[in-house]
Design an enzyme around this catalytic site. Sequence first.
Site, PDB file in Angstrom:
ATOM      1  N   SER A 101       1.599  36.092  59.650  1.00 55.28           N
ATOM      2  CA  SER A 101       1.325  34.920  58.668  1.00 55.28           C
ATOM      3  C   SER A 101       0.037  33.800  58.748  1.00 55.28           C
ATOM      4  O   SER A 101      -1.082  34.173  58.549  1.00 55.28           O
ATOM      5  CB  SER A 101       2.295  33.499  59.077  1.00 55.28           C
ATOM      6  OG  SER A 101       2.478  32.504  57.839  1.00 55.28           O
ATOM      7  N   ASP A 241      -2.634  31.205  53.535  1.00 56.76           N
ATOM      8  CA  ASP A 241      -3.232  31.747  54.525  1.00 56.76           C
ATOM      9  C   ASP A 241      -2.646  33.313  54.772  1.00 56.76           C
ATOM     10  O   ASP A 241      -2.890  33.352  53.694  1.00 56.76           O
ATOM     11  CB  ASP A 241      -1.827  31.849  55.502  1.00 56.76           C
ATOM     12  CG  ASP A 241      -0.392  31.854  54.514  1.00 56.76           C
ATOM     13  OD1 ASP A 241      -0.354  31.673  53.540  1.00 56.76           O
ATOM     14  OD2 ASP A 241       0.697  32.158  55.670  1.00 56.76           O
ATOM     15  N   ASP A 243      -0.699  35.467  54.705  1.00 53.44           N
ATOM     16  CA  ASP A 243       0.187  36.596  53.876  1.00 53.44           C
ATOM     17  C   ASP A 243       0.163  35.708  52.654  1.00 53.44           C
ATOM     18  O   ASP A 243       1.399  36.415  52.092  1.00 53.44           O
ATOM     19  CB  ASP A 243       1.204  37.410  54.805  1.00 53.44           C
ATOM     20  CG  ASP A 243       2.171  35.025  55.457  1.00 53.44           C
ATOM     21  OD1 ASP A 243       1.341  34.147  54.593  1.00 53.44           O
ATOM     22  OD2 ASP A 243       3.275  35.890  55.150  1.00 53.44           O
ATOM     23  N   ASP A 245       2.024  32.668  51.756  1.00 53.17           N
ATOM     24  CA  ASP A 245       2.957  32.491  51.409  1.00 53.17           C
ATOM     25  C   ASP A 245       3.038  31.143  51.317  1.00 53.17           C
ATOM     26  O   ASP A 245       4.021  30.477  50.978  1.00 53.17           O
ATOM     27  CB  ASP A 245       4.517  33.234  51.536  1.00 53.17           C
ATOM     28  CG  ASP A 245       4.259  32.932  53.864  1.00 53.17           C
ATOM     29  OD1 ASP A 245       3.511  31.828  53.769  1.00 53.17           O
ATOM     30  OD2 ASP A 245       5.200  32.622  54.286  1.00 53.17           O
TER      31      ASP A 245
END
Length: 449
Positions: A101, A241, A243, A245
């Site tokens: 992440s 960010d 990833d 999400d």
Amino acid sequence: MGKLFGTDGIRGVANVDLDIDLAMKIGQAVGIVMGEEKGSAPVFVIGKDTRLSSDMLESALVAGLCASGADVAVLGVVPTPAVAYITARSKADAGIVISASHNPFQDNGIKIFNGLGFKLSDELEGRVEDLILSDSPLPLQTCEKIGKVLRKNQDWVEQYIDHLTSAAVCDLSGLKVFIDCSNGAAARTASRLFTRFKLDLEIIKDHPNGTNINDNCGSTDTSFLSRAVVSGGYDIGIAFDGDADRCIIVDEKGNTVDGDKIMGVCGLALKREGKLAKDTIVATVMSNLGFHDFAAQNGISLVCTAVGDRNVLEKMLEGGYVLGGEQSGHIIFLDYATTGDGQLAALQFLNVLAVSGKPVSELVGAIPNYPQVLINVPIEGGNAAKEAVMASDALQAAISEAETALGGKGRVLVRPSGTEPKIRVMVEAETQGIADETAGRLAELVKTL
């Protein structure tokens, strides 16, 4: 929280805490458990972010899954929410994401979705963890029962982008938008998505090299984005960010707009349209007191959970709510997605912005922001060390003393991170000075424990 699984899967430094042996064993274990659940060979979808170690861990995971008898559809670099969506849409039995992440490139992680695109249940995670930690070797399939890699996939990523496009129900043409992809997974999708709208668009940090993910960019560092938005006269800046999400916004003046304010703006718009189920938003204990005041003033109930998107989602499903999320920008629009989706959140906010005709600063200006200080204190020794610090009588006494001193005009929250080796110290108070002093004092105490 188990020994391996934190609030967002299994995390660690690649080839230190999370190496190929562990990744392969995770693949074997989850393949076995999902095979037991299905009663036959399961099918997995697997995606990754742009970290240098993601290719290595992907290979190990795929090997473990195939060794357990599972078939695997490999998507390559895609946002985490894309894996959740594609898993459900393709009717796979589970999805796996290789990502840490918002963490730096040397970290990586593995998180698992069930066949509906939701995080794997605690019970199933427990069974997977028991197999991984078992001293007995895991069974291997042989002959025709060995799994295979499904390489001839239709363009599921394009279908995911089509799905996000459907969330932009308003005419966005003319908005001047600056996007920071954090050199992460959004680099594969953001241009394909946002160029579908007639935006005056600039996209940066979309050239990942394996080590520049989240490096002075993205949702955790909007300093460059803020300057670029102001100097270029943009209406809005959007940062994802690693990833994708999470989504953090920058207004036309360069000020950061966090997840609380994004939820406030979008939640109020949904309420006015009669689409905010039970007039309720699910947030976490980290949400600013100003957000609480704004919600109350606008007839919106704010239900708060412990930190972590898993906790937010569980409360949403339990209560039948459609909007929830975290101050960090991880926001769930349950009518469209089963997990937080930064690009979806950005489109939802752009919808409101386009209809309002107001600048971003005015849209979010009605949501007060009480002085809040967050200090992350590094802790060595893993989860056991964090638990020992939290159990300290000295820390609990200091927290109680600080809360008494605030006299109901602020709050203190000290908690172990579920994704990093840190204790997080958060203080809100009437003034910045009181918040700084209180948080600093508690953080110094944590360092000594």
